[in-house]
Design an enzyme around this catalytic site. Structure first.
Site, PDB file in Angstrom:
ATOM      1  CG  ASN A 180      -1.701   1.254   1.394  1.00 53.26           C
ATOM      2  OD1 ASN A 180      -1.834   2.029   0.452  1.00 53.26           O
ATOM      3  ND2 ASN A 180      -2.241   1.478   2.588  1.00 53.26           N
ATOM      4  CE  LYS A 222       0.140   3.550   4.724  1.00 52.83           C
ATOM      5  NZ  LYS A 222       0.040   3.758   6.141  1.00 52.83           N
ATOM      6  CD  GLU A 234      -3.533  -2.368   7.322  1.00 52.49           C
ATOM      7  OE1 GLU A 234      -2.473  -2.695   6.803  1.00 52.49           O
ATOM      8  OE2 GLU A 234      -4.086  -1.265   7.110  1.00 52.49           O
ATOM      9  CB  SER A 288       5.276  -1.740  11.843  1.00 55.22           C
ATOM     10  OG  SER A 288       4.870  -0.400  12.086  1.00 55.22           O
ATOM     11  N   GLY A 333       2.506   2.329  10.634  1.00 55.85           N
ATOM     12  CA  GLY A 333       3.491   3.404  10.447  1.00 55.85           C
ATOM     13  C   GLY A 333       4.225   3.801  11.708  1.00 55.85           C
ATOM     14  CD  GLU A 364      -2.964   5.690   6.590  1.00 57.16           C
ATOM     15  OE1 GLU A 364      -2.958   5.728   5.356  1.00 57.16           O
ATOM     16  OE2 GLU A 364      -2.019   5.209   7.255  1.00 57.16           O
ATOM     17  N   GLY A 370       2.714  -1.205   4.269  1.00 54.96           N
ATOM     18  CA  GLY A 370       2.765   0.213   3.915  1.00 54.96           C
ATOM     19  C   GLY A 370       4.186   0.660   3.635  1.00 54.96           C
ATOM     20  N   GLY A 371       4.828   1.240   4.641  1.00 49.91           N
ATOM     21  CA  GLY A 371       6.154   1.842   4.472  1.00 49.91           C
ATOM     22  C   GLY A 371       7.162   0.921   3.800  1.00 49.91           C
ATOM     23  CG  HIS A 423      -5.849   2.096   5.028  1.00 52.99           C
ATOM     24  ND1 HIS A 423      -5.422   3.024   5.943  1.00 52.99           N
ATOM     25  CD2 HIS A 423      -4.839   1.202   4.883  1.00 52.99           C
ATOM     26  CE1 HIS A 423      -4.193   2.709   6.331  1.00 52.99           C
ATOM     27  NE2 HIS A 423      -3.821   1.603   5.704  1.00 52.99           N
TER      28      HIS A 423
HETATM   29  C1  PEP Z   1      -0.880   0.297   6.057  1.00 50.42           C
HETATM   30  O1  PEP Z   1      -1.103   1.486   6.126  1.00 50.42           O
HETATM   31  O2  PEP Z   1      -1.648  -0.431   5.400  1.00 50.42           O
HETATM   32  C2  PEP Z   1       0.283  -0.227   6.757  1.00 50.42           C
HETATM   33  C3  PEP Z   1       0.253  -1.456   7.162  1.00 50.42           C
HETATM   34  O3  PEP Z   1       1.338   0.632   6.966  1.00 50.42           O
HETATM   35  P1  PEP Z   1       2.784   0.274   7.614  1.00 50.42           P
HETATM   36  O4  PEP Z   1       3.232  -1.028   7.033  1.00 50.42           O
HETATM   37  O5  PEP Z   1       3.655   1.420   7.209  1.00 50.42           O
HETATM   38  O6  PEP Z   1       2.573   0.198   9.089  1.00 50.42           O
END
Ligand code: PEP
Length: 253
Positions: free
Chosen positions: A11, A13, A169, A214, A175, A99, A235-236, A97
């Site tokens: 993802n 973002k 999640e 994460s 994040g 966010e 994500g990251g 999601h």
């Molecule tokens: C996400 O936003 O879907 C996510 C899991 O982010 P991160 O891996 O950066 O925590």
């Protein structure tokens, strides 16, 4: 022994301009080509989808979007329809999601409508659920996530449900560098599967449940050793081709 094929979905973002997306694709493609044990999706910004479709054509990498609207077409300025996403080459779409739920007011009702329309149109939805730190500390994580799962998915026919992926999640792990322990994540993922079994019976055993929060190459293997975690929404760590490819390589159930 799990029979569900693992899914690793990135993802991005609101990250990457076109040249950055193309640089990622060119580096990632050769690194991922041996990964036949896992399904791979890259959920990119809308602006990069057409270019990525061309880059990923003929590879084992599928394209996804990060949102869609719950109507098919019409006067909905700024929104994007599932048919548009299919048209630009998407197979997957992330729905609900945290966010979007937290910053843009997306409700469980919106998530249910979007999920239903994604399935009707032929997209594969990744439906996100997860609790805040306050909810977890109050001991209500499982109850909260079970309610989100039920509101988002109840009423779908078992054959439709089999095409749904749920992503657990925990919001406090997104994040932040703070991952849920594999045991904690497994407990909630098992609760999600039990909830689905409650309204859909054996179809629950076919549905993929991902963990997100994460995830990186250092923790993916342990998460996937559990009984109910079938992959990850990343994500990251999906922004760098080498690290994302390493997560894919290690994603064995
Ligand atoms: C996400 O936003 O879907 C996510 C899991 O982010 P991160 O891996 O950066 O925590």
């Amino acid at each position: 022994m799990k029979t569900r094929t693992p899914l690793i979905a990135g993802n991005w973002k609101m990250n990457k301009l076109m040249n950055e997306a193309l640089a990622f694709a060119r580096e990632f493609k050769p690194l991922a080509q041996e990964a036949v044990h896992v399904d791979i999706a890259v959920c990119a910004p809308f602006t990069c989808l057409a270019a990525l479709r061309d880059e990923f054509r003929g590879t084992n990498i599928r394209l996804g979007a990060q949102n869609m609207f719950y109507e098919r077409q019409g006067a909905f300025t700024g929104e994007i329809s599932p048919a548009m996403l299919l048209d630009v080459g998407c197979s997957w779409v992330i729905i609900g999601h945290s966010e979007r739920r937290e910053l843009l007011g997306e409700t469980d009702g919106d998530v249910a409508r979007k999920t239903r329309l994604a399935l009707e149109t032929g997209l594969l939805p990744i439906v996100c659920v997860g609790e805040t730190l306050a909810v977890r500390e109050a001991g209500r994580a499982a109850t909260h996530v079970r309610a989100q799962t039920e509101k988002g998915l109840a009423g779908l026919a078992p054959d439709d449900l089999r095409r749904v992926t749920v992503a657990y999640e925990p919001i406090w792990a997104i994040g932040t560098g703070r991952t849920a322990t594999a045991a904690d994540a497994q407990e909630i993922c098992a609760a999600i599967r039990a909830t689905i079994a409650g309204f859909a019976g054996p179809a629950a055993g076919d549905i993929r449940i991902l963990y997100g929060g994460s995830v990186k190459s250092g923790n993916i293997a342990e998460l996937l050793k559990t009984g109910d975690i079938d992959g990850a929404l990343v994500g990251g760590a999906s922004l760098g081709a080498a690290e994302f490819a390493e997560i894919v390589r290690l994603a064995r159930v």
